[in-house]
Write a protein that holds these residues in place. Structure first.
Motif, PDB file in Angstrom:
ATOM      1  N   ALA A  13      44.094  32.175  30.805  1.00 34.49           N
ATOM      2  CA  ALA A  13      44.906  33.237  30.984  1.00 34.49           C
ATOM      3  C   ALA A  13      43.238  33.935  31.632  1.00 34.49           C
ATOM      4  O   ALA A  13      43.432  35.175  32.391  1.00 34.49           O
ATOM      5  CB  ALA A  13      44.596  33.382  29.383  1.00 34.49           C
ATOM      6  N   GLN A  14      42.507  33.329  31.926  1.00 32.83           N
ATOM      7  CA  GLN A  14      41.081  34.257  32.746  1.00 32.83           C
ATOM      8  C   GLN A  14      41.217  33.983  33.918  1.00 32.83           C
ATOM      9  O   GLN A  14      41.087  35.164  34.636  1.00 32.83           O
ATOM     10  CB  GLN A  14      39.893  32.920  32.559  1.00 32.83           C
ATOM     11  CG  GLN A  14      39.514  32.691  31.262  1.00 32.83           C
ATOM     12  CD  GLN A  14      38.508  31.817  30.940  1.00 32.83           C
ATOM     13  OE1 GLN A  14      38.340  31.334  31.951  1.00 32.83           O
ATOM     14  NE2 GLN A  14      37.441  32.314  29.804  1.00 32.83           N
ATOM     15  N   ALA A  15      42.654  33.561  34.997  1.00 34.38           N
ATOM     16  CA  ALA A  15      42.906  33.942  35.631  1.00 34.38           C
ATOM     17  C   ALA A  15      43.855  34.276  36.206  1.00 34.38           C
ATOM     18  O   ALA A  15      43.582  35.216  37.179  1.00 34.38           O
ATOM     19  CB  ALA A  15      43.709  32.288  36.397  1.00 34.38           C
ATOM     20  N   CYS A  16      44.565  34.726  35.215  1.00 35.23           N
ATOM     21  CA  CYS A  16      45.281  36.074  35.035  1.00 35.23           C
ATOM     22  C   CYS A  16      44.921  36.813  35.410  1.00 35.23           C
ATOM     23  O   CYS A  16      45.183  38.053  35.186  1.00 35.23           O
ATOM     24  CB  CYS A  16      46.462  35.400  33.966  1.00 35.23           C
ATOM     25  SG  CYS A  16      47.732  34.512  34.254  1.00 35.23           S
ATOM     26  N   GLU A  22      48.573  33.043  41.727  1.00 38.85           N
ATOM     27  CA  GLU A  22      49.298  31.863  41.930  1.00 38.85           C
ATOM     28  C   GLU A  22      49.850  31.763  40.307  1.00 38.85           C
ATOM     29  O   GLU A  22      50.279  30.815  39.714  1.00 38.85           O
ATOM     30  CB  GLU A  22      48.587  30.327  42.101  1.00 38.85           C
ATOM     31  CG  GLU A  22      48.853  28.708  42.314  1.00 38.85           C
ATOM     32  CD  GLU A  22      48.476  28.203  42.389  1.00 38.85           C
ATOM     33  OE1 GLU A  22      48.850  26.497  41.889  1.00 38.85           O
ATOM     34  OE2 GLU A  22      47.630  27.981  42.937  1.00 38.85           O
ATOM     35  N   ALA A  23      48.664  31.738  39.686  1.00 39.38           N
ATOM     36  CA  ALA A  23      48.545  31.720  37.974  1.00 39.38           C
ATOM     37  C   ALA A  23      49.275  33.231  37.063  1.00 39.38           C
ATOM     38  O   ALA A  23      50.732  32.814  36.555  1.00 39.38           O
ATOM     39  CB  ALA A  23      47.162  32.332  37.492  1.00 39.38           C
ATOM     40  N   LEU A  24      49.760  33.991  38.318  1.00 37.81           N
ATOM     41  CA  LEU A  24      50.881  35.073  37.976  1.00 37.81           C
ATOM     42  C   LEU A  24      52.137  34.726  37.359  1.00 37.81           C
ATOM     43  O   LEU A  24      53.024  35.262  37.053  1.00 37.81           O
ATOM     44  CB  LEU A  24      50.684  36.488  38.252  1.00 37.81           C
ATOM     45  CG  LEU A  24      48.864  37.098  38.065  1.00 37.81           C
ATOM     46  CD1 LEU A  24      49.163  38.057  38.574  1.00 37.81           C
ATOM     47  CD2 LEU A  24      49.219  37.463  36.765  1.00 37.81           C
ATOM     48  N   ALA A  25      53.066  34.155  39.126  1.00 41.86           N
ATOM     49  CA  ALA A  25      53.810  33.834  39.294  1.00 41.86           C
ATOM     50  C   ALA A  25      53.540  32.560  38.274  1.00 41.86           C
ATOM     51  O   ALA A  25      55.373  32.026  38.213  1.00 41.86           O
ATOM     52  CB  ALA A  25      53.613  32.890  40.336  1.00 41.86           C
ATOM     53  N   SER A  26      53.161  31.091  38.033  1.00 37.45           N
ATOM     54  CA  SER A  26      53.120  30.128  37.268  1.00 37.45           C
ATOM     55  C   SER A  26      53.267  31.534  35.775  1.00 37.45           C
ATOM     56  O   SER A  26      54.677  31.092  34.796  1.00 37.45           O
ATOM     57  CB  SER A  26      51.826  29.451  37.076  1.00 37.45           C
ATOM     58  OG  SER A  26      51.882  28.777  35.941  1.00 37.45           O
ATOM     59  N   PHE A  27      53.193  32.291  35.371  1.00 37.91           N
ATOM     60  CA  PHE A  27      53.424  33.225  34.149  1.00 37.91           C
ATOM     61  C   PHE A  27      55.067  33.529  34.195  1.00 37.91           C
ATOM     62  O   PHE A  27      55.619  33.502  33.705  1.00 37.91           O
ATOM     63  CB  PHE A  27      51.984  34.032  33.838  1.00 37.91           C
ATOM     64  CG  PHE A  27      52.029  35.306  32.881  1.00 37.91           C
ATOM     65  CD1 PHE A  27      51.906  35.107  31.733  1.00 37.91           C
ATOM     66  CD2 PHE A  27      53.433  36.133  32.908  1.00 37.91           C
ATOM     67  CE1 PHE A  27      51.965  35.360  30.562  1.00 37.91           C
ATOM     68  CE2 PHE A  27      53.935  36.584  31.473  1.00 37.91           C
ATOM     69  CZ  PHE A  27      53.247  36.381  30.450  1.00 37.91           C
ATOM     70  N   GLU A  28      54.910  34.507  35.233  1.00 37.93           N
ATOM     71  CA  GLU A  28      56.520  34.457  35.171  1.00 37.93           C
ATOM     72  C   GLU A  28      57.393  32.991  35.794  1.00 37.93           C
ATOM     73  O   GLU A  28      58.483  33.464  34.654  1.00 37.93           O
ATOM     74  CB  GLU A  28      56.634  35.571  36.925  1.00 37.93           C
ATOM     75  CG  GLU A  28      57.757  36.068  36.380  1.00 37.93           C
ATOM     76  CD  GLU A  28      57.373  37.504  35.440  1.00 37.93           C
ATOM     77  OE1 GLU A  28      58.787  38.352  35.070  1.00 37.93           O
ATOM     78  OE2 GLU A  28      56.259  37.621  35.872  1.00 37.93           O
ATOM     79  N   ALA A  29      57.181  32.424  36.387  1.00 40.39           N
ATOM     80  CA  ALA A  29      57.760  31.337  36.175  1.00 40.39           C
ATOM     81  C   ALA A  29      58.072  30.359  34.734  1.00 40.39           C
ATOM     82  O   ALA A  29      59.241  29.785  34.702  1.00 40.39           O
ATOM     83  CB  ALA A  29      58.184  29.859  37.022  1.00 40.39           C
ATOM     84  N   ARG A  30      56.570  30.216  33.970  1.00 41.24           N
ATOM     85  CA  ARG A  30      57.039  28.877  32.681  1.00 41.24           C
ATOM     86  C   ARG A  30      56.917  29.628  31.062  1.00 41.24           C
ATOM     87  O   ARG A  30      57.192  29.838  30.400  1.00 41.24           O
ATOM     88  CB  ARG A  30      56.060  28.452  33.027  1.00 41.24           C
ATOM     89  CG  ARG A  30      55.690  27.566  34.569  1.00 41.24           C
ATOM     90  CD  ARG A  30      54.258  26.488  34.498  1.00 41.24           C
ATOM     91  NE  ARG A  30      54.795  24.869  33.403  1.00 41.24           N
ATOM     92  CZ  ARG A  30      53.537  24.731  33.280  1.00 41.24           C
ATOM     93  NH1 ARG A  30      52.867  25.038  34.323  1.00 41.24           N
ATOM     94  NH2 ARG A  30      53.717  24.208  32.275  1.00 41.24           N
ATOM     95  N   LEU A  31      56.080  30.808  31.410  1.00 43.36           N
ATOM     96  CA  LEU A  31      55.816  31.700  30.493  1.00 43.36           C
ATOM     97  C   LEU A  31      56.747  32.649  29.941  1.00 43.36           C
ATOM     98  O   LEU A  31      57.902  32.915  28.789  1.00 43.36           O
ATOM     99  CB  LEU A  31      54.883  31.838  30.133  1.00 43.36           C
ATOM    100  CG  LEU A  31      53.650  30.932  30.110  1.00 43.36           C
ATOM    101  CD1 LEU A  31      52.612  31.739  29.462  1.00 43.36           C
ATOM    102  CD2 LEU A  31      54.270  30.037  28.945  1.00 43.36           C
TER     103      LEU A  31
END
Length: 231
Positions: A13-16, A22-31
């Protein structure tokens, strides 16, 4: 991120919040797919779901003046996914209300639609709103009529049966049963009113907390009354 270590969720969350690509892309793909599924399962249509998710992205990742992105509010208390589900549901319900579109469901149905079905969600909600719920319950208990409070105490704390209560009040058992049912329902309604005033009537947590109360009402009354002064 999927209900694993809260420390990992917090770091993510702190990275976002920092705008890490990379964190934002992971948020989009996984969450996002899981949030979309949660909204659709609760009866939201596809356009409302997609608009709510877009509004959520803005709230979570875009600064508002001096205020940091909302995802920075996550403190690692419970799974991030549960926290995000609650935020997504609140966003969708607020969107529906802002459009002023009549809902063909009453409050109880809305609570059912908004209530999380995931164990992690329920644990997060109970921890997040524990103090609000406790205060609302205690206030509602004190607001009960003296007879209702006394009946609940005698029945649930002192262990008197309906036959004993009927003799004490010089009425028949059916009357005592009716009084007890009215006391329980009055307490539940008062808790809901006071809790809604604290956390918001459109908060998805409200339905989950009230369903929890309904399933453990007598236990909650007994626990709250055991050390209190008889009313």
């Amino acid at each position: 991120m999927d209900g694993t270590d809260p420390r990992e969720d917090l770091a993510f969350a702190q990275a976002c919040a920092r705008g890490d690509a990379e964190a934002l892309a992971s948020f989009e793909a996984r969450l996002v797919p899981q949030l979309r599924k949660a909204l659709l399962q609760r009866g939201m249509n596809i356009p409302t779901t997609e608009e709510a998710l877009q509004l959520l992205r803005v709230k979570l990742f875009v600064r508002s003046g001096d205020r940091p992105p909302r995802i920075a509010d996550y403190e690692g208390q419970g799974p991030l996914l549960a926290w995000l589900r609650v935020a997504a549901l609140r966003t969708a319900l607020n969107l529906i209300r802002e459009r002023k579109v009549p809902l063909e469901v009453d409050d109880s149905r809305l609570e059912e639609v908004a209530s999380p079905v995931d164990d992690a969600d329920r644990r997060y909600i109970k921890d997040r709103y524990r103090d609000d719920f406790t205060r609302a319950f205690q206030e509602a208990l004190k607001a009960l009529a003296p007879r209702a409070r006394t009946l609940l105490r005698l029945h649930l704390v002192e262990g008197l049966g309906t036959a004993e209560l009927a003799r004490a009040y010089r009425v028949d058992r059916s009357t005592v049963k009716r009084w007890l049912a009215q006391a329980r329902e009055g307490l539940r309604a008062e808790v809901r009113t006071r809790l809604a005033a604290r956390i918001g009537v459109d908060t998805p947590a409200l339905g989950s907390l009230m369903r929890e109360l309904q399933s453990q009402l007598d236990l909650s009354i007994r626990s709250a009354m055991r050390d209190s002064t008889p009313g």
